[in-house]
Scaffold this motif. Structure first.
Motif, PDB file in Angstrom:
ATOM      1  N   CYS A 285       0.814  -1.225   0.000  1.00  0.00           N
ATOM      2  CA  CYS A 285       0.000   0.000   0.000  1.00  0.00           C
ATOM      3  C   CYS A 285       0.843   1.268   0.000  1.00  0.00           C
ATOM      4  O   CYS A 285       0.570   2.201  -0.760  1.00  0.00           O
ATOM      5  CB  CYS A 285      -0.952   0.009   1.195  1.00  0.00           C
ATOM      6  SG  CYS A 285      -2.284  -1.184   1.009  1.00  0.00           S
ATOM      7  N   ARG A 286       1.870   1.328   0.826  1.00  0.00           N
ATOM      8  CA  ARG A 286       2.692   2.546   0.891  1.00  0.00           C
ATOM      9  C   ARG A 286       3.371   2.812  -0.454  1.00  0.00           C
ATOM     10  O   ARG A 286       3.429   3.942  -0.925  1.00  0.00           O
ATOM     11  CB  ARG A 286       3.729   2.436   1.991  1.00  0.00           C
ATOM     12  CG  ARG A 286       3.141   2.496   3.368  1.00  0.00           C
ATOM     13  CD  ARG A 286       4.212   2.449   4.425  1.00  0.00           C
ATOM     14  NE  ARG A 286       3.593   2.427   5.734  1.00  0.00           N
ATOM     15  CZ  ARG A 286       4.243   2.113   6.835  1.00  0.00           C
ATOM     16  NH1 ARG A 286       5.515   1.792   6.794  1.00  0.00           N
ATOM     17  NH2 ARG A 286       3.605   2.109   7.994  1.00  0.00           N
TER      18      ARG A 286
ATOM     19  N   VAL B  87       0.842   4.114  -2.976  1.00  0.00           N
ATOM     20  CA  VAL B  87       0.514   5.519  -2.732  1.00  0.00           C
ATOM     21  C   VAL B  87       1.653   6.410  -3.227  1.00  0.00           C
ATOM     22  O   VAL B  87       1.418   7.434  -3.886  1.00  0.00           O
ATOM     23  CB  VAL B  87       0.218   5.770  -1.237  1.00  0.00           C
ATOM     24  CG1 VAL B  87       0.163   7.253  -0.918  1.00  0.00           C
ATOM     25  CG2 VAL B  87      -1.081   5.079  -0.837  1.00  0.00           C
ATOM     26  N   ALA B  88       2.889   6.030  -2.955  1.00  0.00           N
ATOM     27  CA  ALA B  88       4.028   6.830  -3.414  1.00  0.00           C
ATOM     28  C   ALA B  88       4.059   6.905  -4.934  1.00  0.00           C
ATOM     29  O   ALA B  88       4.296   7.974  -5.512  1.00  0.00           O
ATOM     30  CB  ALA B  88       5.336   6.232  -2.873  1.00  0.00           C
TER      31      ALA B  88
ATOM     32  N   THR C  45       6.110  13.060  -3.304  1.00  0.00           N
ATOM     33  CA  THR C  45       6.043  11.770  -2.585  1.00  0.00           C
ATOM     34  C   THR C  45       5.650  11.947  -1.162  1.00  0.00           C
ATOM     35  O   THR C  45       5.813  12.882  -0.517  1.00  0.00           O
ATOM     36  CB  THR C  45       7.378  11.016  -2.651  1.00  0.00           C
ATOM     37  OG1 THR C  45       8.424  11.841  -2.139  1.00  0.00           O
ATOM     38  CG2 THR C  45       7.659  10.581  -4.063  1.00  0.00           C
TER      39      THR C  45
END
Length: 139
Positions: A124-125, A128-129, A139
């Protein structure tokens, strides 16, 4: 003939360890393959847990070969991107996460290409980035 499926009927798999006769295997394939191949590829993904379980629990040679072929295909896809030596590849998800059934296989193949595989438990991270980078470069 004993052990042969009846003409015009779908062959049933044996419910014990009885080996299948060649005619039985061929009849089963004639029914199974068209049914499976008629499905869109995304729908075939629902069979992945069955393959993984067969490879893990029974060391089924066909299931193991399917996992090896999948890792070969993934490595070939990465190779086609022409990565530089030492470049990192991030893997996540059910099949490629830290404990995924393809992760060790893929890591071996990527190592042969001079690449490093990073196992990520949750993508997920990173998603998103990447989304932020695609929409404004932040970012």
């Amino acid at each position: 003939m004993a052990g042969s499926p009846a003409v015009g009927r779908r062959p049933a798999p044996p419910h014990d360890d009885t080996p299948w006769s060649r005619p039985h295997r061929e009849a089963y394939r004639r029914h199974l393959l068209p049914a499976v191949m008629a499905e869109p590829p995304i729908r075939l993904a629902r069979l992945a847990p069955l393959v993984v379980a067969a490879a893990r629990d029974a060391a089924d040679p066909v299931a193991l070969a399917i996992l090896d072929e999948a890792a070969d295909q993934l490595a070939e896809t990465v190779r086609a991107l022409n990565p530089g030596p030492g470049e990192r590849v991030v893997a996540t998800g059910g099949l490629l996460g830290p404990d995924g059934p393809l992760t060790d296989r893929l890591e071996t193949r990527l190592r042969a290409l001079g690449l490093t595989l990073d196992r990520v438990p949750d993508g997920c991270r990173g998603a998103v980035a990447l989304a932020r980078l695609a929409h404004g470069g932040r970012t």
